[in-house]
Write an enzyme that holds these catalytic residues in place. Structure first.
Site, mmCIF file in Angstrom:
data_model
loop_
_atom_site.group_PDB
_atom_site.id
_atom_site.type_symbol
_atom_site.label_atom_id
_atom_site.label_comp_id
_atom_site.label_asym_id
_atom_site.label_seq_id
_atom_site.Cartn_x
_atom_site.Cartn_y
_atom_site.Cartn_z
ATOM 1 N N GLN A 174 -2.128 34.248 83.315
ATOM 2 C CA GLN A 174 -3.462 34.239 82.709
ATOM 3 C C GLN A 174 -4.546 33.803 83.693
ATOM 4 O O GLN A 174 -5.722 33.825 83.357
ATOM 5 C CB GLN A 174 -3.485 33.350 81.453
ATOM 6 C CG GLN A 174 -2.565 33.819 80.348
ATOM 7 C CD GLN A 174 -3.034 35.125 79.665
ATOM 8 O OE1 GLN A 174 -4.157 35.583 79.856
ATOM 9 N NE2 GLN A 174 -2.154 35.729 78.879
ATOM 10 N N SER A 193 1.094 39.395 86.198
ATOM 11 C CA SER A 193 1.344 40.590 85.401
ATOM 12 C C SER A 193 0.084 41.454 85.335
ATOM 13 O O SER A 193 -0.977 40.966 84.940
ATOM 14 C CB SER A 193 1.767 40.145 83.999
ATOM 15 O OG SER A 193 1.971 41.264 83.186
ATOM 16 N N HIS A 195 -0.997 43.914 83.428
ATOM 17 C CA HIS A 195 -1.706 44.317 82.207
ATOM 18 C C HIS A 195 -2.596 43.229 81.616
ATOM 19 O O HIS A 195 -3.301 43.456 80.641
ATOM 20 C CB HIS A 195 -0.722 44.859 81.160
ATOM 21 C CG HIS A 195 0.134 43.849 80.476
ATOM 22 N ND1 HIS A 195 -0.069 43.495 79.170
ATOM 23 C CD2 HIS A 195 1.199 43.131 80.897
ATOM 24 C CE1 HIS A 195 0.854 42.611 78.810
ATOM 25 N NE2 HIS A 195 1.637 42.373 79.846
ATOM 26 N N THR A 230 13.938 51.571 92.025
ATOM 27 C CA THR A 230 12.824 52.240 92.704
ATOM 28 C C THR A 230 11.496 51.611 92.291
ATOM 29 O O THR A 230 11.245 51.398 91.099
ATOM 30 C CB THR A 230 12.814 53.742 92.341
ATOM 31 O OG1 THR A 230 14.095 54.269 92.696
ATOM 32 C CG2 THR A 230 11.723 54.503 93.078
ATOM 33 N N CYS A 320 1.866 33.482 58.841
ATOM 34 C CA CYS A 320 2.507 33.000 57.621
ATOM 35 C C CYS A 320 2.909 34.169 56.730
ATOM 36 O O CYS A 320 3.723 34.030 55.826
ATOM 37 C CB CYS A 320 1.614 32.030 56.871
ATOM 38 S SG CYS A 320 0.014 32.704 56.468
#
Ligand code: PLP
Length: 378
Positions: A174, A193, A195, A230, A320
């Site tokens: 983040q 990461s 994305h 790969t 919930c």
């Protein structure tokens, strides 16, 4: 639709899309192939490695391309389980992402949680006192929390680990693309990461400085034997292009603007919806993340569903509606009750989110509040 769930995943940045398309056309060879078409793909990967290494401040050789941060975390704990003694412990912060928590538990039978204070920051004094008594195989403390946006004192954690000769793993998922990457590259293990900052899904990296890395994935000598399979050449080039597009923002004055926007939205949220509490309000947090405890309703899942109906996509730590999910372990570790944790919703913007969108989200929240108040009193 106003998209405020960028900590879950961010839309593909146009520069990343362009880089992906160009790479898919131009670098058709397998980087491991012996011919010139393969060599061109290999050279493109080498350039991407150098660029990412310069961003983090590490040796390009220390970077391993992965399918994302979950693979990177599992790779770290798997590697350590191969080099550490069978009774070794790993210490992980109590607010880590499940891909760190569960990987640690899977690969090690002895995991200790590093406690956090009420603001969600790891207790540095606790860590120092414990390190004086015992040395774990690894300490894992993330850079920025995905649920609350709270920044961890990772430079201090790194300093302590260095002083006590303990390996340090920092999940920087983040942080990367939102704040400057300098200094991260000095840490033993770092994950990222694509994305989360405008790159494609299913691609990421692991920074590791152990040349004798035990690969999690076997069956090929790619990545100097550290990760078989790969390489995803278009995905990697697109990830680096997204990071390049983010860099001027993360280091510039826009960052200050965004921090001001966040503060203004928080003030308005609390003013317009009495009873709302901002989680870790006083702590240093990501400019893009607001975690708020909404006023009590019979089911906080309603907030997400209702905001969605009003055209705003946000997220929640627990649901919930399913009746199965546990309240957020992050908020619980910060000392909240299950009831409080159950009232949390997370707004997470991107560099592209506009002031108008934030205003639209606030207006939608006020409408949801009125409708929920109607239900409660009716
Ligand atoms: N670490 C943090 C802090 C995250 O927020 C996420 C994604 O939600 C991950 C790790 C996992 O990343 P990936 O989707 O690349 O496996």
């Amino acid at each position: 639709m106003i998209y405020l769930d960028n900590n879950a995943t961010a839309p593909l940045h146009p520069a990343a899309r362009q880089a992906w398309l160009e790479a898919a056309d131009q670098f058709v060879g397998n980087p491991s192939s012996p011919h010139r078409i393969g060599a061109r793909a290999e050279a493109a990967l080498a350039r991407a490695r150098e660029e990412l290494a310069a961003h983090l401040g590490c040796d390009p050789f220390d970077l391993v391309w992965t399918s994302g941060a979950t693979e990177a975390s599992n790779s770290v704990f798997h590697h350590l389980s191969r080099i550490a003694s069978p009774d070794a412990e790993v210490w992980i912060s109590a607010v880590e992402h499940p891909c760190v928590l569960e990987a640690a538990r899977y690969w090690f039978s002895k995991c200790r949680f590093i406690p956090v204070n009420a603001n969600g920051q790891v207790k540095i004094d606790w860590l120092e006192a414990q390190l004086q008594k015992q040395r774990p195989a690894l300490v894992a403390v993330m850079a920025a929390n995905n649920e609350t946006g709270v920044l961890q004192p990772w430079k201090q954690v790194h300093e302590l680990c260095r002083r006590f000769g303990v390996l340090y793993f920092c999940d920087a998922v983040q942080w990367v693309g939102k704040l400057p990457g300098v200094g991260l590259g000095e840490i033993d293990f770092v994950s990222g990461s694509a994305h989360k900052f405008g790159g494609p899904k299913g691609v990421g990296f692991l920074k590791c400085n152990d040349g004798r890395f035990h690969p999690l994935l076997r069956g090929g000598l790619q990545e100097e034997g550290r990760r078989a399979g790969t390489e995803n050449v278009p995905g990697i080039l697109a990830m680096v292009a997204a990071l390049r597009a983010r860099e001027p923002f993360a280091a510039g004055s826009v960052l200050l603007d965004r921090l001001e926007w966040r503060a203004a939205v928080e003030r308005e949220l609390v003013r317009q919806i009495p009873g709302t509490e901002i989680v870790a309000e006083q702590a240093e947090r990501l400019w893009n993340t607001i975690c708020a405890l909404m006023p009590q309703t019979e089911c906080q899942g309603r907030w997400v569903v209702k905001l969605d109906r009003h055209g705003v996509a946000v997220s929640t730590g627990s649901a919930c509606a399913s009746g199965k999910e546990e309240p957020s372990h992050v908020l619980r570790a910060m000392g909240m009750t299950a009831e409080q944790a159950g009232r949390a919703i997370r707004f997470s913007s991107s560099w592209e989110t506009t002031r108008e969108e934030w205003e639209g989200a606030l207006a939608a929240a006020a409408r949801v509040q009125s409708s929920l108040a109607g239900i409660t009193s009716g």
